[in-house]
Design a protein around this motif. Sequence first.
Motif, short mmCIF file in Angstrom:
data_model
loop_
_atom_site.label_atom_id
_atom_site.label_comp_id
_atom_site.label_asym_id
_atom_site.label_seq_id
_atom_site.Cartn_x
_atom_site.Cartn_y
_atom_site.Cartn_z
N LEU A 1 143.72 35.79 -25.40
CA LEU A 1 143.88 36.24 -24.02
C LEU A 1 145.07 35.54 -23.37
N ILE A 2 145.70 36.24 -22.40
CA ILE A 2 146.79 35.65 -21.64
C ILE A 2 146.21 34.56 -20.74
N LEU A 3 146.83 33.38 -20.76
CA LEU A 3 146.37 32.28 -19.91
C LEU A 3 146.71 32.54 -18.46
N GLN A 4 145.81 32.10 -17.57
CA GLN A 4 146.01 32.27 -16.13
C GLN A 4 146.33 30.92 -15.50
N PRO A 5 147.25 30.91 -14.52
CA PRO A 5 147.56 29.62 -13.87
C PRO A 5 146.36 29.08 -13.08
#
Length: 171
Positions: free
Chosen positions: A117-121
């Motif tokens: 998954l794309i990491l979220q800030p």
Amino acid sequence: MQRAANSMSVIKSPTENSGRVQKFAADRMLGKLAKWLRAMGQDVIYGQHLSGYGLIRAARAENRLILTRDRGLKKKQPPDFLFVESNHYREQLRQVIKACGLNPLVNAFQRCLECNLILQPRSKASVENMVPPYVFSTQENYSWCPKCQRIFWPATHHERMIEELKGLEID
Ligand SMILES: [Zn+2]
């Protein structure tokens, strides 16, 4: 006007290959390659169920390019696939980078290596009780994976991985 013209010149064309993210389905023999491609920000599904027809079905469902070391796969009428020549992940990475025109560093470390998954800030304040105190006192930038909920920060292992990815750059 001058500023606008300057900033336009650095915007990458969407057709430029170097920063693009390719969707892959890696067969179960290619776990290390899958992780390194994820480290480069590429979208890679990988798992024990992904071989033979399972791999073909998964790739077809999401329009993914198959990466395989299985010479028999082509008899099963797969969608697009890349036969990975080498047994060694560095050579495998070089082959995939070259074949797909990928840039190893542009999208690096934007994706969870485990979950894809794309990491979220995350704000620093929000992770205070979730990371070791020495990390909190020395790091400013955090992100997290919405699936496994791990918190990430730039760390020395990233630097080693970046060195390794730089070493792969193709002439
Ligand atoms: Zn994760």
